[in-house]
Scaffold this motif. Structure first.
Motif, PDB file in Angstrom:
ATOM      1  N   VAL A 144       3.825   4.839 -16.055  1.00 40.75           N
ATOM      2  CA  VAL A 144       4.517   6.106 -16.224  1.00 40.75           C
ATOM      3  C   VAL A 144       3.796   6.861 -17.341  1.00 40.75           C
ATOM      4  O   VAL A 144       3.853   6.457 -18.505  1.00 40.75           O
ATOM      5  CB  VAL A 144       6.004   5.897 -16.572  1.00 40.75           C
ATOM      6  N   LEU A 196       3.432  13.153 -12.099  1.00 41.33           N
ATOM      7  CA  LEU A 196       3.597  12.599 -10.760  1.00 41.33           C
ATOM      8  C   LEU A 196       2.416  13.005  -9.892  1.00 41.33           C
ATOM      9  O   LEU A 196       1.882  14.115 -10.024  1.00 41.33           O
ATOM     10  CB  LEU A 196       4.888  13.094 -10.108  1.00 41.33           C
ATOM     11  N   GLU A 244       0.968  13.152  -5.783  1.00 43.19           N
ATOM     12  CA  GLU A 244       1.391  13.165  -4.380  1.00 43.19           C
ATOM     13  C   GLU A 244       0.412  12.345  -3.551  1.00 43.19           C
ATOM     14  O   GLU A 244      -0.796  12.598  -3.574  1.00 43.19           O
ATOM     15  CB  GLU A 244       1.437  14.594  -3.847  1.00 43.19           C
ATOM     16  N   TRP A 295       5.327  12.315  -0.682  1.00 43.67           N
ATOM     17  CA  TRP A 295       5.690  11.128  -1.459  1.00 43.67           C
ATOM     18  C   TRP A 295       5.046  11.251  -2.831  1.00 43.67           C
ATOM     19  O   TRP A 295       3.821  11.206  -2.962  1.00 43.67           O
ATOM     20  CB  TRP A 295       5.211   9.845  -0.778  1.00 43.67           C
ATOM     21  N   TRP A 296       5.882  11.421  -3.855  1.00 41.71           N
ATOM     22  CA  TRP A 296       5.425  11.576  -5.233  1.00 41.71           C
ATOM     23  C   TRP A 296       5.645  10.276  -5.989  1.00 41.71           C
ATOM     24  O   TRP A 296       6.647   9.594  -5.767  1.00 41.71           O
ATOM     25  CB  TRP A 296       6.178  12.717  -5.902  1.00 41.71           C
ATOM     26  N   GLN A 297       4.718   9.964  -6.894  1.00 37.01           N
ATOM     27  CA  GLN A 297       4.796   8.706  -7.630  1.00 37.01           C
ATOM     28  C   GLN A 297       4.023   8.794  -8.929  1.00 37.01           C
ATOM     29  O   GLN A 297       3.230   9.705  -9.139  1.00 37.01           O
ATOM     30  CB  GLN A 297       4.211   7.570  -6.795  1.00 37.01           C
ATOM     31  N   SER A 298       4.238   7.804  -9.781  1.00 37.70           N
ATOM     32  CA  SER A 298       3.422   7.604 -10.971  1.00 37.70           C
ATOM     33  C   SER A 298       2.147   6.888 -10.552  1.00 37.70           C
ATOM     34  O   SER A 298       1.973   6.523  -9.387  1.00 37.70           O
ATOM     35  CB  SER A 298       4.183   6.755 -11.988  1.00 37.70           C
ATOM     36  N   CYS A 325      10.572  11.082  -7.060  1.00 36.74           N
ATOM     37  CA  CYS A 325       9.870   9.854  -6.645  1.00 36.74           C
ATOM     38  C   CYS A 325      10.418   9.308  -5.341  1.00 36.74           C
ATOM     39  O   CYS A 325      11.631   9.212  -5.167  1.00 36.74           O
ATOM     40  CB  CYS A 325      10.009   8.767  -7.706  1.00 36.74           C
ATOM     41  N   SER A 354       9.785   6.195  -4.475  1.00 37.81           N
ATOM     42  CA  SER A 354       9.994   4.775  -4.750  1.00 37.81           C
ATOM     43  C   SER A 354      11.178   4.568  -5.695  1.00 37.81           C
ATOM     44  O   SER A 354      11.177   5.088  -6.810  1.00 37.81           O
ATOM     45  CB  SER A 354       8.729   4.198  -5.397  1.00 37.81           C
ATOM     46  N   ASN A 394      10.071   3.197  -9.084  1.00 36.63           N
ATOM     47  CA  ASN A 394       9.412   4.219  -9.904  1.00 36.63           C
ATOM     48  C   ASN A 394      10.463   5.126 -10.533  1.00 36.63           C
ATOM     49  O   ASN A 394      10.411   5.421 -11.732  1.00 36.63           O
ATOM     50  CB  ASN A 394       8.441   5.000  -9.034  1.00 36.63           C
ATOM     51  N   ALA A 395      11.424   5.555  -9.743  1.00 42.35           N
ATOM     52  CA  ALA A 395      12.505   6.400 -10.261  1.00 42.35           C
ATOM     53  C   ALA A 395      13.270   5.679 -11.372  1.00 42.35           C
ATOM     54  O   ALA A 395      13.591   6.280 -12.410  1.00 42.35           O
ATOM     55  CB  ALA A 395      13.446   6.796  -9.130  1.00 42.35           C
TER      56      ALA A 395
END
Length: 146
Positions: free
Chosen positions: A12, A22, A24, A31-34, A129, A131, A134-135
């Motif tokens: 993070v 974040l 994509e 789909w967004w993520q770290s 997020c 996931s 992740n959230a």
């Protein structure tokens, strides 16, 4: 291509006022993520975190504060990604790290992995997020519990 090891890191990347970077996913727009990635054979988890940050953002971890948040999550691997792991592998262990940067920084994306990036306040980042793990990590940051 060799199979992935079912051990990964989640990093993070955040500012002191808890804005979160974040990315994509290129293989799943929306789909967004770290930063995240699988451990390579013979690699320590901290080395995996350093490598993945460099590969996915171009940031040099040595310039900032990388910390092991001291917990992990075991989750079921999405069906669309199971072919990347040895046959019969259904779960992954994700180790959580944080990278403190002084302000929202521009990053250089790996185009095969990510389409865009954004910096969001932690609550919005957690909501964005795809996931759940992740959230949850972002919420721990926001609530001061990392």
């Amino acid at each position: 291509m060799p199979y992935k090891i079912p051990v990964s890191v989640l990093v993070v990347i955040h500012t002191p006022d808890r804005q979160v970077l974040l990315l994509e996913r290129a293989d799943h727009p929306g789909w967004w993520q770290s930063v995240t990635g699988s451990q390579d054979a013979g690699e320590t988890l901290i080395d995996t975190a350093r490598r993945e940050v460099r590969e996915e953002t171009g940031l040099d971890v040595a310039e900032f504060v990388l910390s092991d948040w001291g917990y992990h999550t075991v989750y079921e691997i999405y069906d669309c990604y199971r072919h990347r792991y040895p046959p019969g592998t259904t779960h992954n262990t994700e180790h959580v790290f944080g990278l403190l940067v002084p302000e929202p920084l521009p990053v250089t994306l790996a185009p095969r992995e990510h389409l865009r990036y954004q910096w969001l306040p932690w609550r919005e980042a957690a909501e964005a997020c795809f996931s759940p793990s992740n959230a949850a990590a972002i919420r721990r940051l926001g609530e001061g519990g990392q």
